[in-house]
Motif scaffolding. Sequence first.
Motif, PDB file in Angstrom:
ATOM      1  N   ALA A   1       0.756  -1.287   0.131  1.00 54.76           N
ATOM      2  CA  ALA A   1      -0.138   0.137   0.047  1.00 54.76           C
ATOM      3  C   ALA A   1       0.778   1.217   0.001  1.00 54.76           C
ATOM      4  CB  ALA A   1      -0.936  -0.134   1.193  1.00 54.76           C
ATOM      5  N   ALA A   2       1.884   1.337   0.925  1.00 56.85           N
ATOM      6  CA  ALA A   2       2.950   2.188   0.886  1.00 56.85           C
ATOM      7  C   ALA A   2       3.428   2.522  -0.509  1.00 56.85           C
ATOM      8  CB  ALA A   2       4.000   2.237   1.994  1.00 56.85           C
ATOM      9  N   LEU A   3       3.951   1.411  -0.991  1.00 53.35           N
ATOM     10  CA  LEU A   3       4.383   1.734  -2.410  1.00 53.35           C
ATOM     11  C   LEU A   3       3.560   2.099  -3.769  1.00 53.35           C
ATOM     12  CD1 LEU A   3       6.320  -1.772  -2.787  1.00 53.35           C
ATOM     13  CD2 LEU A   3       7.222   0.199  -2.557  1.00 53.35           C
ATOM     14  N   THR A   4       2.276   1.911  -3.536  1.00 50.47           N
ATOM     15  CA  THR A   4       1.102   2.586  -4.286  1.00 50.47           C
ATOM     16  C   THR A   4       1.307   4.063  -4.007  1.00 50.47           C
ATOM     17  OG1 THR A   4      -0.239   0.591  -4.117  1.00 50.47           O
ATOM     18  CG2 THR A   4      -1.203   2.853  -4.728  1.00 50.47           C
ATOM     19  N   ALA A   5       1.307   4.453  -2.915  1.00 52.54           N
ATOM     20  CA  ALA A   5       1.309   6.044  -2.604  1.00 52.54           C
ATOM     21  C   ALA A   5       2.719   6.625  -3.196  1.00 52.54           C
ATOM     22  CB  ALA A   5       1.242   6.198  -1.157  1.00 52.54           C
ATOM     23  N   ALA A   6       3.555   5.783  -3.010  1.00 55.93           N
ATOM     24  CA  ALA A   6       5.234   6.082  -3.516  1.00 55.93           C
ATOM     25  C   ALA A   6       4.958   6.370  -5.295  1.00 55.93           C
ATOM     26  CB  ALA A   6       6.102   5.317  -3.099  1.00 55.93           C
TER      27      ALA A   6
ATOM     28  N   ALA B   1      10.214   3.666 -12.056  1.00 51.97           N
ATOM     29  CA  ALA B   1       9.049   3.798 -10.994  1.00 51.97           C
ATOM     30  C   ALA B   1       8.097   2.748 -11.012  1.00 51.97           C
ATOM     31  CB  ALA B   1       8.596   5.296 -10.858  1.00 51.97           C
ATOM     32  N   LEU B   2       7.494   2.555 -12.366  1.00 50.59           N
ATOM     33  CA  LEU B   2       6.498   1.598 -12.658  1.00 50.59           C
ATOM     34  C   LEU B   2       7.273   0.172 -12.273  1.00 50.59           C
ATOM     35  CD1 LEU B   2       4.931   3.268 -15.761  1.00 50.59           C
ATOM     36  CD2 LEU B   2       3.680   2.594 -13.398  1.00 50.59           C
ATOM     37  N   ALA B   3       8.577  -0.031 -12.549  1.00 45.17           N
ATOM     38  CA  ALA B   3       9.032  -1.596 -12.342  1.00 45.17           C
ATOM     39  C   ALA B   3       9.414  -1.718 -10.991  1.00 45.17           C
ATOM     40  CB  ALA B   3      10.210  -1.549 -13.432  1.00 45.17           C
ATOM     41  N   VAL B   4      10.086  -0.497 -10.438  1.00 45.73           N
ATOM     42  CA  VAL B   4      10.478  -0.914  -8.990  1.00 45.73           C
ATOM     43  C   VAL B   4       9.427  -0.595  -7.814  1.00 45.73           C
ATOM     44  CG1 VAL B   4      12.014   0.222  -7.367  1.00 45.73           C
ATOM     45  CG2 VAL B   4      12.797  -0.061  -9.553  1.00 45.73           C
ATOM     46  N   LEU B   5       8.338   0.115  -8.016  1.00 41.15           N
ATOM     47  CA  LEU B   5       7.376   0.438  -7.098  1.00 41.15           C
ATOM     48  C   LEU B   5       6.129  -0.111  -7.815  1.00 41.15           C
ATOM     49  CD1 LEU B   5       8.009   4.397  -6.472  1.00 41.15           C
ATOM     50  CD2 LEU B   5       8.916   2.360  -5.231  1.00 41.15           C
ATOM     51  N   GLY B   6       5.630   0.247  -8.964  1.00 44.16           N
ATOM     52  CA  GLY B   6       4.479  -0.267  -9.337  1.00 44.16           C
ATOM     53  C   GLY B   6       4.186  -1.804  -9.396  1.00 44.16           C
ATOM     54  N   GLY B   7       5.176  -2.646  -9.800  1.00 40.50           N
ATOM     55  CA  GLY B   7       5.043  -3.967 -10.115  1.00 40.50           C
ATOM     56  C   GLY B   7       4.982  -4.791  -8.510  1.00 40.50           C
TER      57      GLY B   7
END
Length: 388
Positions: free
Chosen positions: A80-85, A102-108
């Motif tokens: 959930a925190a990664l979604t906000a990040a 960002a999409l690869a490191v956080l979104g995935g």
Amino acid sequence: MMPPARSSVLVPSAALLWGLQAAFLTPVLALLLVSLYDATTVQVGWVIAVYNASGFLAALVIPARADRARRYLPSLVVCAALTAALAAALALSTSLPIAAVALAVLGGPASSGFSLLFAHLRHSGATPNQVVNTRAVVSFAWVAGPPIATFLVGAFGDRSLLAALGVIGVLSVAVTALMMRGAASDRLRPPVVEQQTTMRPSRSTVAVVIGAFVAVQAGNAAAVAVMTLYVTESLGLGVVWAGAALAVAAGLEIPALLIMGRLSRRFTSLGLIIAGCLAGIAYCAAMAALSGPIALLAVQVLSAWLVAAVAGIGMTLFQDMIPQPGLAVGIYANTRRIGAIASGAIIAFGSTSALGYRGVFVASGLVTALALLMLLVVRIRPSRSGHH
């Protein structure tokens, strides 16, 4: 297990938020890449491919790690925190490469929250009916999400979607923190003993079921992808009818899931999925043959029944077969990703036939029939344990 009153509020709230996250981001990601970072069509394809690959790996690794600890809520908070990040990173990013990272490191990894939530449900002793009802909340989010996203874009611009995604991430952190606070259970009690004897099939049987799900997901993805072209080119109707058909199917999916949940008390998971495949074959045959708008809308009930079987009951079947609930849902989620990739071949093959776009539905029906045969092979094999 959490107290019923707390669980009855928090779990559906979490499901709604995770559903909204996907409903906000997935359909408009290509639009955001183009409008915010001037991405070309080829660049959009590569970025989305990298994002999906990251999600594929995360769906296997993150829930499996949570399985080993037998604790899912801490990992859910991180996702959930990664979604906000992710929302913050995309909003602050000024170039496509940074957005792609960002999409690869956080979104995935963030997308693994869906798997973790349903793994937590299973670990907490939820019944198949409760799991399917929670999945119905996710479907509601998918019905409500796109219109809300469209309104936000029209009223406040494309970047408003990132603000909404950030708010969803923060709310998800808060809801999951409340779940953890009320569930010292996740740490203090021993793992819940499963309520009934579950399947422990061979690896080859599990592989057959996974292959069947990839096939049925591919057929359904192809049918959805060509709906607009089929309605306008083959039926000669206005594009509004394609939107109406997809909306009817999405709306019917919710009551279909609720009915499926009740039926799960009387019938096996595998039996309900086989019934869903039969509905899917009938749907594809009807779509290939119909010629008017009323029939187009009427047959969407068959599509909704198929989706309810695969999306709701499918998750419980995988968790019955695979003892690690997180890994089970992760593998299940990846059948959809692989099916979406394979749907391109179905569309290419079907649309080049003499039937045109009707041929895509014929091809989808054949692929769904193949999935049905694979599941029937599993069904008629002697079972040494369980009733599935």
